[in-house]
Motif scaffolding. Structure first.
Motif, short mmCIF file in Angstrom:
data_model
loop_
_atom_site.label_atom_id
_atom_site.label_comp_id
_atom_site.label_asym_id
_atom_site.label_seq_id
_atom_site.Cartn_x
_atom_site.Cartn_y
_atom_site.Cartn_z
N ILE A 1 110.44 -19.35 61.30
CA ILE A 1 110.56 -20.77 61.59
C ILE A 1 111.00 -20.99 63.05
N GLU A 2 111.72 -20.02 63.60
CA GLU A 2 112.15 -20.09 65.00
C GLU A 2 111.36 -19.05 65.81
N TRP A 3 110.07 -19.19 65.77
CA TRP A 3 109.13 -18.27 66.40
C TRP A 3 109.39 -18.08 67.89
N TYR A 4 109.95 -19.10 68.53
CA TYR A 4 110.16 -19.11 69.98
C TYR A 4 111.26 -18.14 70.42
N PHE A 5 112.02 -17.56 69.49
CA PHE A 5 113.02 -16.54 69.84
C PHE A 5 112.41 -15.14 69.89
N HIS A 6 111.14 -15.04 69.64
CA HIS A 6 110.45 -13.74 69.63
C HIS A 6 109.56 -13.62 70.86
N PRO A 7 109.94 -12.79 71.83
CA PRO A 7 109.16 -12.69 73.08
C PRO A 7 107.69 -12.36 72.85
N GLU A 8 107.39 -11.48 71.90
CA GLU A 8 105.99 -11.15 71.65
C GLU A 8 105.23 -12.37 71.12
N ALA A 9 105.86 -13.11 70.22
CA ALA A 9 105.22 -14.31 69.68
C ALA A 9 104.97 -15.33 70.79
N LEU A 10 105.95 -15.52 71.64
CA LEU A 10 105.78 -16.45 72.77
C LEU A 10 104.58 -16.06 73.62
N SER A 11 104.50 -14.79 73.96
CA SER A 11 103.41 -14.33 74.81
C SER A 11 102.06 -14.48 74.12
N ARG A 12 101.99 -14.13 72.84
CA ARG A 12 100.72 -14.23 72.11
C ARG A 12 100.30 -15.68 71.91
N ILE A 13 101.22 -16.55 71.62
CA ILE A 13 100.88 -17.97 71.42
C ILE A 13 100.48 -18.61 72.75
N GLU A 14 101.15 -18.23 73.81
CA GLU A 14 100.75 -18.69 75.15
C GLU A 14 99.32 -18.20 75.46
N ALA A 15 99.03 -16.95 75.14
CA ALA A 15 97.69 -16.41 75.37
C ALA A 15 96.65 -17.15 74.54
N LEU A 16 96.98 -17.44 73.29
CA LEU A 16 96.07 -18.19 72.43
C LEU A 16 95.78 -19.57 73.01
N TRP A 17 96.83 -20.24 73.48
CA TRP A 17 96.66 -21.58 74.06
C TRP A 17 95.78 -21.52 75.31
N ARG A 18 96.11 -20.61 76.22
CA ARG A 18 95.34 -20.52 77.48
C ARG A 18 93.88 -20.18 77.21
N ALA A 19 93.63 -19.25 76.29
CA ALA A 19 92.25 -18.89 75.95
C ALA A 19 91.53 -20.07 75.31
N TRP A 20 92.22 -20.81 74.45
CA TRP A 20 91.60 -21.97 73.80
C TRP A 20 91.23 -23.02 74.85
N GLU A 21 92.14 -23.30 75.77
CA GLU A 21 91.87 -24.30 76.82
C GLU A 21 90.65 -23.89 77.66
N HIS A 22 90.50 -22.61 77.92
CA HIS A 22 89.36 -22.14 78.71
C HIS A 22 88.07 -22.15 77.89
N LEU A 23 88.11 -21.60 76.69
CA LEU A 23 86.89 -21.44 75.90
C LEU A 23 86.39 -22.73 75.27
N ARG A 24 87.24 -23.74 75.14
CA ARG A 24 86.79 -25.02 74.59
C ARG A 24 85.73 -25.67 75.47
N LEU A 25 85.70 -25.28 76.73
CA LEU A 25 84.75 -25.84 77.68
C LEU A 25 83.35 -25.26 77.53
N VAL B 1 83.95 -17.48 69.97
CA VAL B 1 84.58 -16.39 70.71
C VAL B 1 86.10 -16.49 70.60
N TRP B 2 86.63 -17.71 70.71
CA TRP B 2 88.08 -17.89 70.60
C TRP B 2 88.58 -17.44 69.23
N TRP B 3 87.92 -17.88 68.17
CA TRP B 3 88.34 -17.48 66.83
C TRP B 3 88.24 -15.97 66.67
N ARG B 4 87.09 -15.40 67.00
CA ARG B 4 86.87 -13.97 66.77
C ARG B 4 87.75 -13.09 67.64
N ASP B 5 87.78 -13.35 68.94
CA ASP B 5 88.45 -12.45 69.87
C ASP B 5 89.92 -12.77 70.09
#
Length: 147
Positions: free
Chosen positions: A63-87, A95-99
């Motif tokens: 529930i407090e996912w933001y205290f986990h450095p790996e989770a933060l990095s992976r969720i940030e990566a998911l967001w950045r990839a989504w913002e790029h690939l949505r275009l 590609v976003w879902w699969r990769d």
């Protein structure tokens, strides 16, 4: 076969500097982000669309996912990839879902993943891996070295 090198260069002594009198083309404006942060993306896009039954056995979430450095990095990566690939209107979301989403969410929700000590109601601080320093000279600082 003809040599086309310099085909469009001004002739020597022609006085043409090659500079156009027209206004230079403006650089395309970068697309605006849909979400302002990884947290907003998680709450507004990722979790509402990536629905799983988290039972704390087969899948884990904190529930407090933001205290986990790996989770933060992976969720940030998911967001950045989504913002790029949505275009990419053709295959970007596939590609976003699969990769990206399938890969990172599988790791995040794995019972032995970053949330392994937590459950849906209680966060427990993750234990960090403790590395030993390598012997001197094994990993020289290469920031100032030109390729």
């Amino acid at each position: 076969m003809t040599n086309d090198i310099g085909l469009f260069a001004p002739a020597p002594g022609s006085g043409d500097s090659g500079v156009s009198a027209e206004k230079p083309a403006e650089e395309p404006k970068a697309p605006e982000l849909v979400y302002g942060s990884a947290e907003e993306f998680l709450h507004e896009q990722l979790l509402p669309t990536y629905v799983r039954d988290v039972d704390n056995r087969a899948l884990k979430w904190c529930i407090e996912w933001y205290f986990h450095p790996e989770a933060l990095s992976r969720i940030e990566a998911l967001w950045r990839a989504w913002e790029h690939l949505r275009l990419d209107g053709a295959t970007g979301m596939s590609v976003w879902w699969r990769d990206h989403a399938d890969h990172h969410m599988r790791v995040l929700l794995d019972p032995r993943g970053p949330f392994h000590k937590c459950d849906m109601q209680k966060h427990r601080d993750p234990e960090h891996l403790e590395p030993k320093k390598a012997p001197a000279g094994w990993f020289p600082d290469v920031r100032g070295i030109q390729p």
